[in-house]
Each structure stands twice: as structure tokens, then as C-alpha cells.
Design an enzyme around this catalytic site. Structure first.
Site, mmCIF file in Angstrom:
data_model
loop_
_atom_site.group_PDB
_atom_site.id
_atom_site.type_symbol
_atom_site.label_atom_id
_atom_site.label_comp_id
_atom_site.label_asym_id
_atom_site.label_seq_id
_atom_site.Cartn_x
_atom_site.Cartn_y
_atom_site.Cartn_z
ATOM 1 N N GLY A 295 0.857 -1.222 0.153
ATOM 2 C CA GLY A 295 -0.153 -0.016 -0.198
ATOM 3 C C GLY A 295 1.033 1.252 0.024
ATOM 4 N N ARG B 11 1.298 -5.332 -6.093
ATOM 5 C CA ARG B 11 1.441 -6.559 -5.368
ATOM 6 C C ARG B 11 1.819 -7.744 -6.216
ATOM 7 N NH1 ARG B 11 -0.806 -4.022 -0.563
ATOM 8 N NH2 ARG B 11 -2.676 -3.201 -0.830
ATOM 9 N N ASP C 176 4.931 -4.777 6.041
ATOM 10 C CA ASP C 176 5.452 -5.801 6.543
ATOM 11 C C ASP C 176 5.623 -6.874 5.546
ATOM 12 O OD1 ASP C 176 2.838 -6.494 6.745
ATOM 13 O OD2 ASP C 176 2.564 -6.967 8.568
ATOM 14 N N THR D 181 4.145 2.794 5.410
ATOM 15 C CA THR D 181 2.777 2.710 5.323
ATOM 16 C C THR D 181 1.910 3.496 6.435
ATOM 17 O OG1 THR D 181 1.127 0.839 6.417
ATOM 18 C CG2 THR D 181 3.369 0.966 7.255
ATOM 19 N N ASP E 182 -0.375 2.934 8.214
ATOM 20 C CA ASP E 182 -0.836 1.864 9.232
ATOM 21 C C ASP E 182 -0.284 2.002 10.675
ATOM 22 O OD1 ASP E 182 -1.992 -0.789 7.232
ATOM 23 O OD2 ASP E 182 -2.530 1.050 7.323
ATOM 24 N N ASP F 89 2.040 0.241 11.812
ATOM 25 C CA ASP F 89 2.073 -1.131 12.352
ATOM 26 C C ASP F 89 3.274 -1.817 12.360
ATOM 27 O OD1 ASP F 89 0.496 -2.942 9.467
ATOM 28 O OD2 ASP F 89 1.928 -1.482 9.599
ATOM 29 N N ARG G 69 -5.888 -1.023 8.839
ATOM 30 C CA ARG G 69 -5.704 -2.610 8.598
ATOM 31 C C ARG G 69 -6.205 -3.268 9.922
ATOM 32 N NH1 ARG G 69 -3.509 -5.418 4.047
ATOM 33 N NH2 ARG G 69 -2.370 -3.510 3.703
ATOM 34 N N GLU H 139 -15.532 11.462 21.442
ATOM 35 C CA GLU H 139 -16.292 10.878 22.594
ATOM 36 C C GLU H 139 -16.074 9.531 22.730
ATOM 37 O OE1 GLU H 139 -17.596 13.101 20.840
ATOM 38 O OE2 GLU H 139 -17.775 14.470 22.341
HETATM 39 P P1 ADP Z 1 2.682 -4.377 2.390
HETATM 40 O O1 ADP Z 1 4.246 -4.397 2.179
HETATM 41 O O2 ADP Z 1 2.159 -3.104 2.553
HETATM 42 O O3 ADP Z 1 2.455 -5.232 3.792
HETATM 43 P P2 ADP Z 1 1.896 -6.476 0.923
HETATM 44 O O4 ADP Z 1 1.479 -7.471 2.187
HETATM 45 O O5 ADP Z 1 0.968 -6.639 -0.189
HETATM 46 O O6 ADP Z 1 2.065 -5.083 1.492
HETATM 47 O O7 ADP Z 1 3.256 -6.970 0.441
HETATM 48 C C1 ADP Z 1 3.630 -6.293 -0.691
HETATM 49 C C2 ADP Z 1 4.460 -7.301 -1.727
HETATM 50 O O8 ADP Z 1 5.577 -7.798 -0.962
HETATM 51 C C3 ADP Z 1 3.636 -8.373 -2.068
HETATM 52 O O9 ADP Z 1 2.945 -8.188 -3.314
HETATM 53 C C4 ADP Z 1 4.756 -9.376 -2.592
HETATM 54 O O10 ADP Z 1 5.201 -9.306 -3.694
HETATM 55 C C5 ADP Z 1 5.788 -9.129 -1.252
HETATM 56 N N1 ADP Z 1 5.678 -10.075 -0.323
HETATM 57 C C6 ADP Z 1 4.530 -9.941 0.704
HETATM 58 N N2 ADP Z 1 4.868 -11.202 1.577
HETATM 59 C C7 ADP Z 1 5.643 -11.816 0.931
HETATM 60 C C8 ADP Z 1 6.455 -13.063 1.602
HETATM 61 N N3 ADP Z 1 6.245 -13.776 2.750
HETATM 62 N N4 ADP Z 1 7.915 -13.285 1.169
HETATM 63 C C9 ADP Z 1 8.113 -12.621 0.038
HETATM 64 N N5 ADP Z 1 7.656 -11.516 -0.670
HETATM 65 C C10 ADP Z 1 6.494 -11.234 0.155
HETATM 66 O O1 F6P Z 2 -1.892 -0.772 4.435
HETATM 67 C C1 F6P Z 2 -2.391 0.413 4.059
HETATM 68 C C2 F6P Z 2 -3.795 0.301 3.861
HETATM 69 O O2 F6P Z 2 -4.263 1.579 3.471
HETATM 70 C C3 F6P Z 2 -4.674 -0.074 4.984
HETATM 71 O O3 F6P Z 2 -4.957 0.933 6.051
HETATM 72 C C4 F6P Z 2 -6.061 -0.686 4.296
HETATM 73 O O4 F6P Z 2 -6.719 -1.488 4.910
HETATM 74 C C5 F6P Z 2 -5.319 -1.106 3.088
HETATM 75 O O5 F6P Z 2 -4.005 -0.465 2.698
HETATM 76 C C6 F6P Z 2 -6.336 -0.855 1.688
HETATM 77 O O6 F6P Z 2 -5.609 -1.817 0.827
HETATM 78 P P1 F6P Z 2 -5.806 -1.400 -0.848
HETATM 79 O O7 F6P Z 2 -5.329 0.028 -1.120
HETATM 80 O O8 F6P Z 2 -5.139 -2.659 -1.267
HETATM 81 O O9 F6P Z 2 -7.518 -1.276 -0.874
#
Ligand code: ADP
Ligand code: F6P
Length: 322
Positions: free
Chosen positions: A14, A75, A106, A128, A130, A132, A174, A190
Site C-alpha cells: 500500500g 502486489r 511488513d 505505510t 498504518d 503497524d 488494517r 467521545e
Molecule cells: P505491505 O508491504 O504493505 O504489507 P503486501 O503485504 O501486499 O503489502 O506485500 C507487498 C508485496 O511484498 C507483495 O505483493 C509480495 O510481492 C511481497 N511479499 C509479501 N509477503 C511476502 C513474503 N512472505 N515473501 C516474499 N515476498 C512477500
Molecule cells: O496498508 C495500508 C492500507 O491503507 C490499510 O490501512 C488498508 O486496510 C489497506 O491498505 C487497503 O488496501 P488497498 O489499497 O489494496 O485497498
């Protein structure tokens, strides 16, 4: 003497405001230190598609103030496979690239870690909204997202007060409640509903009803998406109090617009430190800023640690939302 001669930078997952400031700082910091830089378009997918281009000082001009990412993001399922990761490492080696800065969440960190194990020196930056990612006080984009939510709630407060109504605002994050917590506290909400803290919708509803009866002229409830939908919360409030809140789902507006100065500065600092660590031969690290100190933490530890929730801040918000 630098441990890396040529590096690449990519944005992944994201997007978030401040990613451009981070890309700019990676490029300019590396060039300043005599290191060549390549930009990878569209995250790991672009890496596998060999969508790389050499970056110069001007290629990152006039972007520090822009949301989004000039390198775009994507992705990429293939990169989650060992074959995809090996192909990614091979492409980098074909270009003579021995270092990589990944800006993302992550999931992107996991990818950086796999490349590190395949011999590519990697650094990961917490890109990000988030907030997180552990081992950094804040992630790049979080401050801007919170400022967007606070601005939206300010607008809602005006019209809610005119009509003596209540408002339920659903925000992103998220599974993390930090956007709701920080924006809710800053807006005087509130109630702030987050996945990290159990709540009683009946108690909240009756408290809001009591507040109106005591003369309060608006009621604002901020709901983190990890709890559920704003509509569900509004239905619960109506069921227990008869109040009919108006629901606002802020959605992707939280992901756009100009980064705040805080995010621009955080992005610039973390990116420059990542380049420095690569030069020193380090790899497989997540970069953060903790209480004013730069930290480089093994990505394995970053991705296996849950970000701690600031319960003191949550309780402060409760105390002040009388
Ligand atoms: P974010 O980095 O915001 O958490 P994603 O979870 O979509 O977003 O991960 C982004 C990209 O990182 C994925 O599309 C994939 O290409 C790569 N990725 C995610 N998880 C793994 C993993 N466990 N091992 C290797 N590449 C990963
Ligand atoms: O991880 C960033 C984020 O904006 C989250 O807060 C949200 O739930 C998610 O991405 C939305 O994902 P997408 O942009 O793929 O709809």
C-alpha cells in the site's frame, strides 16, 4: 570505501505519503556518496519484469511535496515464491546491483529479507500509513493520514453541532488502531474503537445519550476498520440509545495528498540512514527512528514482533472525552 557500488530502490505494498520523499533521499544520498542508483517501477513485479531505470539528481526533483510514489507500487504473488525471489536476485545481479532499499509494509519487508538471504544487501523502510511496523516510533505516512482524519473530523464537528447530531467515522489502519487513536485524541472524539482494546457498545451508546441530555451538542465516534464497519457501530448505537449517527467512511482519501513536514523529514532521515548502513556492509535490516535514535533491526525480528499499542494515550483520550 563503500560495501555497495550500485543500489536500487523500490516502493511496495500500500502506498503512503512520504514515499516520494524517501525515494528522493535514497537517490540523492547515494549519489552524494558516489553510489549509482536505479529505480524499480511497480515494486517486486517491476523487478521481475526488469522495469528498472538509472536515477540522477533531477529524476527526483519536485517530488518531496507529492503524495503517492513516482516508482508506483504493485502486489506481486510470484515474488512470494522462492523461484520468484531467486529471479529477483538474478535480475539485480544482471544490472550489477548489490544493494536494495525497499519502502513498504511488513509484506514488503518479508521480500527484502528473502533477497538479503540470497546475497543482495537490503534495507527496509516503514512505508505505510498504518503505523503497524515495530522498532520505529512512527511509519512514513502515518502523520499525514492522521492529519487528514483530524481535518475531516473538524469539518464533521461543525455540521454535527449545527444539528446536534452524532457521527461515526471509520478510518484505515488494517489491524492496527493507531490512526483511530491519534486522530480521535486530537479531535476530542467521545469514543475511539480499536482492535487492541475491548469495548462495550451499549455503555458507549448510553454515555453518548447522557452527554446529549447534559447539553453536549455533538457526539463523535472514531472506529478503526480492524474493529468492523462504521455502519455496524452506528446500528449498535441506535439500538441502545435511539441516537441515529451519520456514518463517514474516509477510505483511500487517507492515502493521498501532500505529506506533512513530519513525514517528509522522517522519510529523508530514514532513507539517508539506510544508504549509510548499506555502505557499511549491513543487510537484512528494518530502519526506524526510536525516541530520536536511528535503529536498524533484523527484519526477521521486525516481522515477527507485534507493534505495541499505546494504552496510556488511549486512557488519556478516555479521561478527556467527558
Ligand atoms: P505491505 O508491504 O504493505 O504489507 P503486501 O503485504 O501486499 O503489502 O506485500 C507487498 C508485496 O511484498 C507483495 O505483493 C509480495 O510481492 C511481497 N511479499 C509479501 N509477503 C511476502 C513474503 N512472505 N515473501 C516474499 N515476498 C512477500
Ligand atoms: O496498508 C495500508 C492500507 O491503507 C490499510 O490501512 C488498508 O486496510 C489497506 O491498505 C487497503 O488496501 P488497498 O489499497 O489494496 O485497498
Amino acid at each position: 570505501m563503500s560495501a555497495v557500488k550500485k543500489i536500487a530502490v523500490l516502493t511496495s505494498g500500500g502506498d503512503s505519503q512520504g514515499m516520494n520523499a524517501a525515494v528522493r533521499a535514497v537517490v540523492r544520498s547515494a549519489l552524494f556518496r558516489g553510489i549509482e542508483v536505479y529505480g524499480v517501477q511497480r515494486g517486486y513485479q517491476g523487478l521481475l519484469n526488469r522495469d528498472l531505470r538509472e536515477m540522477d539528481l533531477r529524476s527526483v526533483g519536485d517530488i518531496i511535496q507529492r503524495g503517492g510514489t513516482i516508482l508506483q507500487t504493485a502486489r506481486c504473488k510470484e515474488f512470494v515464491t522462492p523461484e520468484g525471489q531467486q529471479r529477483g536476485a538474478d535480475v539485480l545481479r544482471e544490472y550489477g546491483i548489490d544493494g536494495l532499499v525497499v519502502i513498504g509494509g511488513d509484506g514488503s519487508y518479508q521480500g527484502a529479507n528473502k533477497l538479503s538471504k540470497l546475497g543482495i544487501k537490503t534495507m527496509a523502510l516503514p512505508g505505510t500509513i498504518d503505523n503497524d511496523i515495530p522498532f520505529t516510533d512512527f511509519t512514513i505516512g502515518f502523520d499525514t493520514a492522521v492529519s487528514i482524519v483530524v481535518d475531516a473530523i473538524n469539518k464533521l464537528r461543525d455540521t454535527m453541532t449545527s444539528h446536534e447530531r452524532s457521527s461515526v467515522v471509520e478510518v484505515m489502519g488494517r489491524h492496527c488502531g493507531d490512526i483511530a487513536l491519534y486522530a480521535g485524541l486530537a479531535s476530542g472524539a467521545e469514543a475511539i474503537l480499536v482492535p487492541e482494546v475491548p469495548f462495550d457498545i451499549k455503555e458507549i451508546s448510553l454515555r453518548m445519550k447522557d452527554n446529549f441530555q447534559k447539553g453536549k451538542r455533538h457526539g463523535i465516534v472514531v472506529v478503526a476498520e480492524g474493529v468492523g464497519s462504521g455502519d455496524e457501530v452506528a446500528r449498535g448505537i441506535t439500538e441502545y440509545s435511539g441516537i441515529e449517527p451519520r456514518v463517514t467512511v474516509l477510505g483511500h482519501i487517507q492515502r493521498g495528498g501532500a505529506p506533512t513536514h513530519n513525514d517528509r523529514i522522517l522519510a529523508s532521515q530514514l532513507a539517508d540512514y539506510a544508504v549509510q548502513r548499506l555502505m557499511e556492509g549491513d543487510s537484512g535490516k528494518g530502519i526506524g527512528l526510536v525516541k530520536g535514535e536511528f535503529v536498524a533491526t533484523d527484519i526477521e525480528q521486525v516481522v515477527s514482533t507485534k507493534k505495541s499499542f499505546n494504552l496510556d494515550l488511549y486512557n488519556l483520550a478516555l479521561r478527556l472525552a467527558q
